[in-house]
Design a protein around this motif. Structure first.
Motif, PDB file in Angstrom:
ATOM      1  N   ALA A 132      10.314  -0.575  -1.555  1.00 44.90           N
ATOM      2  CA  ALA A 132       9.531  -0.521  -2.797  1.00 44.90           C
ATOM      3  C   ALA A 132       8.314   0.375  -2.655  1.00 44.90           C
ATOM      4  O   ALA A 132       7.950   1.113  -3.587  1.00 44.90           O
ATOM      5  CB  ALA A 132       9.104  -1.926  -3.206  1.00 44.90           C
ATOM      6  N   MET A 133       7.667   0.353  -1.494  1.00 48.55           N
ATOM      7  CA  MET A 133       6.449   1.123  -1.306  1.00 48.55           C
ATOM      8  C   MET A 133       6.697   2.628  -1.258  1.00 48.55           C
ATOM      9  O   MET A 133       5.755   3.418  -1.359  1.00 48.55           O
ATOM     10  CB  MET A 133       5.741   0.682  -0.019  1.00 48.55           C
ATOM     11  CG  MET A 133       5.208  -0.752  -0.040  1.00 48.55           C
ATOM     12  SD  MET A 133       4.043  -1.088  -1.398  1.00 48.55           S
ATOM     13  CE  MET A 133       5.113  -2.015  -2.527  1.00 48.55           C
ATOM     14  N   ALA A 134       7.956   3.024  -1.125  1.00 49.90           N
ATOM     15  CA  ALA A 134       8.276   4.453  -1.153  1.00 49.90           C
ATOM     16  C   ALA A 134       8.289   5.004  -2.569  1.00 49.90           C
ATOM     17  O   ALA A 134       8.460   6.207  -2.775  1.00 49.90           O
ATOM     18  CB  ALA A 134       9.624   4.693  -0.489  1.00 49.90           C
ATOM     19  N   HIS A 135       8.073   4.118  -3.548  1.00 51.43           N
ATOM     20  CA  HIS A 135       8.052   4.508  -4.961  1.00 51.43           C
ATOM     21  C   HIS A 135       6.701   4.140  -5.560  1.00 51.43           C
ATOM     22  O   HIS A 135       5.966   3.318  -5.009  1.00 51.43           O
ATOM     23  CB  HIS A 135       9.155   3.781  -5.733  1.00 51.43           C
ATOM     24  CG  HIS A 135      10.541   4.068  -5.228  1.00 51.43           C
ATOM     25  ND1 HIS A 135      11.332   5.058  -5.761  1.00 51.43           N
ATOM     26  CD2 HIS A 135      11.266   3.485  -4.238  1.00 51.43           C
ATOM     27  CE1 HIS A 135      12.501   5.071  -5.118  1.00 51.43           C
ATOM     28  NE2 HIS A 135      12.485   4.129  -4.183  1.00 51.43           N
ATOM     29  N   GLY A 136       6.380   4.714  -6.689  1.00 48.83           N
ATOM     30  CA  GLY A 136       5.160   4.358  -7.385  1.00 48.83           C
ATOM     31  C   GLY A 136       5.326   3.065  -8.156  1.00 48.83           C
ATOM     32  O   GLY A 136       6.444   2.634  -8.457  1.00 48.83           O
ATOM     33  N   PRO A 137       4.213   2.399  -8.490  1.00 46.88           N
ATOM     34  CA  PRO A 137       4.282   1.167  -9.291  1.00 46.88           C
ATOM     35  C   PRO A 137       4.737   1.447 -10.707  1.00 46.88           C
ATOM     36  O   PRO A 137       4.659   2.583 -11.190  1.00 46.88           O
ATOM     37  CB  PRO A 137       2.844   0.649  -9.255  1.00 46.88           C
ATOM     38  CG  PRO A 137       2.007   1.869  -9.021  1.00 46.88           C
ATOM     39  CD  PRO A 137       2.831   2.772  -8.154  1.00 46.88           C
ATOM     40  N   ASP A 138       5.190   0.403 -11.377  1.00 46.52           N
ATOM     41  CA  ASP A 138       5.649   0.540 -12.756  1.00 46.52           C
ATOM     42  C   ASP A 138       4.484   0.611 -13.747  1.00 46.52           C
ATOM     43  O   ASP A 138       4.609   1.219 -14.811  1.00 46.52           O
ATOM     44  CB  ASP A 138       6.567  -0.630 -13.126  1.00 46.52           C
ATOM     45  CG  ASP A 138       7.872  -0.615 -12.346  1.00 46.52           C
ATOM     46  OD1 ASP A 138       8.345   0.486 -11.994  1.00 46.52           O
ATOM     47  OD2 ASP A 138       8.427  -1.698 -12.085  1.00 46.52           O
ATOM     48  N   ARG A 181       0.844  -1.177   0.000  1.00 44.41           N
ATOM     49  CA  ARG A 181       0.000   0.000   0.000  1.00 44.41           C
ATOM     50  C   ARG A 181       0.887   1.236   0.000  1.00 44.41           C
ATOM     51  O   ARG A 181       1.902   1.279   0.689  1.00 44.41           O
ATOM     52  CB  ARG A 181      -0.892  -0.001   1.247  1.00 44.41           C
ATOM     53  CG  ARG A 181      -2.183   0.796   1.154  1.00 44.41           C
ATOM     54  CD  ARG A 181      -3.176   0.182   0.177  1.00 44.41           C
ATOM     55  NE  ARG A 181      -3.501  -1.204   0.479  1.00 44.41           N
ATOM     56  CZ  ARG A 181      -4.434  -1.584   1.339  1.00 44.41           C
ATOM     57  NH1 ARG A 181      -5.123  -0.683   2.017  1.00 44.41           N
ATOM     58  NH2 ARG A 181      -4.682  -2.866   1.532  1.00 44.41           N
ATOM     59  N   GLY A 182       0.512   2.243  -0.778  1.00 45.86           N
ATOM     60  CA  GLY A 182       1.231   3.511  -0.784  1.00 45.86           C
ATOM     61  C   GLY A 182       1.791   3.871  -2.133  1.00 45.86           C
ATOM     62  O   GLY A 182       2.226   3.009  -2.898  1.00 45.86           O
ATOM     63  N   HIS A 183       1.756   5.183  -2.430  1.00 46.86           N
ATOM     64  CA  HIS A 183       2.282   5.718  -3.686  1.00 46.86           C
ATOM     65  C   HIS A 183       1.698   5.018  -4.910  1.00 46.86           C
ATOM     66  O   HIS A 183       2.381   4.790  -5.901  1.00 46.86           O
ATOM     67  CB  HIS A 183       3.812   5.640  -3.713  1.00 46.86           C
ATOM     68  CG  HIS A 183       4.473   6.534  -2.715  1.00 46.86           C
ATOM     69  ND1 HIS A 183       4.745   6.137  -1.429  1.00 46.86           N
ATOM     70  CD2 HIS A 183       4.898   7.823  -2.813  1.00 46.86           C
ATOM     71  CE1 HIS A 183       5.316   7.131  -0.769  1.00 46.86           C
ATOM     72  NE2 HIS A 183       5.405   8.168  -1.577  1.00 46.86           N
ATOM     73  N   GLY A 184       0.448   4.615  -4.808  1.00 46.62           N
ATOM     74  CA  GLY A 184      -0.232   3.979  -5.940  1.00 46.62           C
ATOM     75  C   GLY A 184      -0.267   2.472  -5.884  1.00 46.62           C
ATOM     76  O   GLY A 184      -0.995   1.841  -6.651  1.00 46.62           O
ATOM     77  N   HIS A 185       0.517   1.841  -5.014  1.00 45.40           N
ATOM     78  CA  HIS A 185       0.457   0.389  -4.853  1.00 45.40           C
ATOM     79  C   HIS A 185      -0.791   0.007  -4.052  1.00 45.40           C
ATOM     80  O   HIS A 185      -1.157   0.696  -3.103  1.00 45.40           O
ATOM     81  CB  HIS A 185       1.687  -0.123  -4.100  1.00 45.40           C
ATOM     82  CG  HIS A 185       2.951  -0.084  -4.896  1.00 45.40           C
ATOM     83  ND1 HIS A 185       3.911   0.879  -4.727  1.00 45.40           N
ATOM     84  CD2 HIS A 185       3.416  -0.907  -5.859  1.00 45.40           C
ATOM     85  CE1 HIS A 185       4.912   0.652  -5.556  1.00 45.40           C
ATOM     86  NE2 HIS A 185       4.641  -0.428  -6.253  1.00 45.40           N
ATOM     87  N   ASP A 186      -1.400  -1.102  -4.442  1.00 40.47           N
ATOM     88  CA  ASP A 186      -2.599  -1.549  -3.739  1.00 40.47           C
ATOM     89  C   ASP A 186      -2.691  -3.070  -3.815  1.00 40.47           C
ATOM     90  O   ASP A 186      -3.032  -3.639  -4.861  1.00 40.47           O
ATOM     91  CB  ASP A 186      -3.849  -0.924  -4.350  1.00 40.47           C
ATOM     92  CG  ASP A 186      -5.109  -1.190  -3.539  1.00 40.47           C
ATOM     93  OD1 ASP A 186      -5.068  -2.049  -2.633  1.00 40.47           O
ATOM     94  OD2 ASP A 186      -6.145  -0.547  -3.818  1.00 40.47           O
TER      95      ASP A 186
END
Length: 384
Positions: free
Chosen positions: A183-189, A126-131
């Protein structure tokens, strides 16, 4: 695959740019049988040493039995040779072991590949667009989740892949949760299921799911379900242990973005930085036994093996596709091999077998800046 010290080769990532380049060769050549005496394979192994790899160990298994070869040295200081029995860090080849355990759990009805990550690890992705509510376990295993690869994080690169940082932090212990947090500190690819991108974070999460589903660490489950039944005596999941069991060679790296400069002995490191994405140790003979058993149906029921071999095509790479922790490669002579590659500090490896599990090859370079693993595969299976 040209082994070199890059973000990919040094952190358990299997698909380097050089591997992709090597696999784009034309498929027009007719199928050829491998030479009976493995002469082409021996030549390719020696060519890797001539290209700058300190030492190579390779073992093939086919209808004629087992054949091994070595070249170069296992220790630059003493000049001791490499051994066919060498244990080495297999890096991303670990992913096939992890995927096998997840599929065994599916076969037992303990989870489903269609379960979301959030079902097992609520709130972790969760975070920066990850769900994690929108990502399935299948998408973790075939790298279609879109989750950012923690090894691409600039701070991680500086701390663990470049000389000054690695020499200070080689003994750091990193928990799976910490790696996922990077990884969660970045947006998904990309949006889950819409593309493909190799991400070590996927398999760190898969290891966490195994622990949640069984109550045991992923390493314990690999040992119980794969290593012990197949009697893989040279294979281990080291956790935080920084040494490689004997017999083994030293591992060497430039710890730099190029192949120039000083060569460092990087044998000792805490493999928790790779976790379920690539911390395992094995030997060429053990890897041949593992992949042969896997493809011959000794580890998975037919339905789960079919799922593992259901692949995603890679854009721009016509002869390579990725299943569930398993790569399908078509060589220049038309032969299909299944397996995985792996790269971590000072170690570049590949392990493959044919679809019937009857012809296998595994090999390791104890340097990460030179040599061509794919050239050795072509030599063994195509006689080129």
């Amino acid at each position: 695959m040209r082994a070199r010290t890059t973000l990919v080769a040094a952190t358990a990532v299997a698909l380097t740019t050089a591997l992709t380049t090597a696999l784009t060769t034309a498929l027009a050549a007719p199928a050829l049988a491998a030479t009976d005496d493995h002469a082409a394979t021996g030549t390719a192994v020696r060519a890797a040493v001539a290209a700058g790899v300190p030492g190579v160990t390779a073992t093939a298994q086919d209808r004629r039995g087992t054949w091994s070869t070595t070249a170069g040295v296992g220790n630059l200081r003493t000049g001791a040779p490499r051994s066919a029995d060498d244990r080495y860090r297999i890096a991303s080849i670990t992913k096939t072991f992890v995927a096998t355990v997840v599929l065994q759990l599916e076969a037992e009805g303990r989870l489903s590949l269609d379960d979301t990550v959030d079902t097992w690890l609520p709130g972790v992705v969760r975070g920066h667009g990850h769900d994690g509510r929108r990502i399935t376990l299948r998408q973790l295993l075939n790298h279609t989740s879109g989750i950012y690869d923690y090894t691409s994080d600039p701070e991680f690169t500086t701390r663990y892949l470049l000389a000054d940082g690695f020499l200070k932090h080689r003994n750091d212990t990193r928990t799976p949760g910490e790696l996922v947090g990077i990884a969660m500190a970045h947006g998904p690819d990309f949006t889950p299921g819409t593309s493909w991108s190799y991400s070590n974070t996927n398999y760190v999460l898969a290891g966490m799911v195994i622990e949640k589903a069984t109550g045991h660490g992923f390493g314990q489950e690999i040992e119980r379900r794969v290593i012990e039944p197949l009697r893989l005596r040279a294979t281990s999941v080291p956790g935080t242990r920084s040494t490689v069991p004997s017999p083994s060679s030293r591992a060497y790296s430039k710890l730099a973005p190029t192949a120039e400069g000083r060569t460092y002995d990087v044998t000792r490191l805490n493999p928790s930085l790779a976790s379920a994405a690539g911390e395992m140790i094995s030997s060429s003979a053990d890897l041949n036994r593992f992949y042969s058993a896997l493809l011959r149906g000794r580890l998975l029921p037919p339905q789960q093996l079919k799922e593992m071999k259901t692949t995603v095509r890679l854009d721009g790479v016509p002869n390579l596709s990725y299943g569930l922790g398993l790569m399908d490669q078509t060589l220049s002579c038309g032969v299909h091999v299944w397996g995985h590659t792996g790269g971590i500090h000072g170690s570049a490896s590949v392990a493959t077998t044919t679809a019937d599990g009857r012809h296998s090859l595994a090999l390791n370079f104890n340097g990460d800046w030179a040599g061509d693993l794919n050239q050795v595969l072509e030599a063994e299976y195509c006689g080129n």
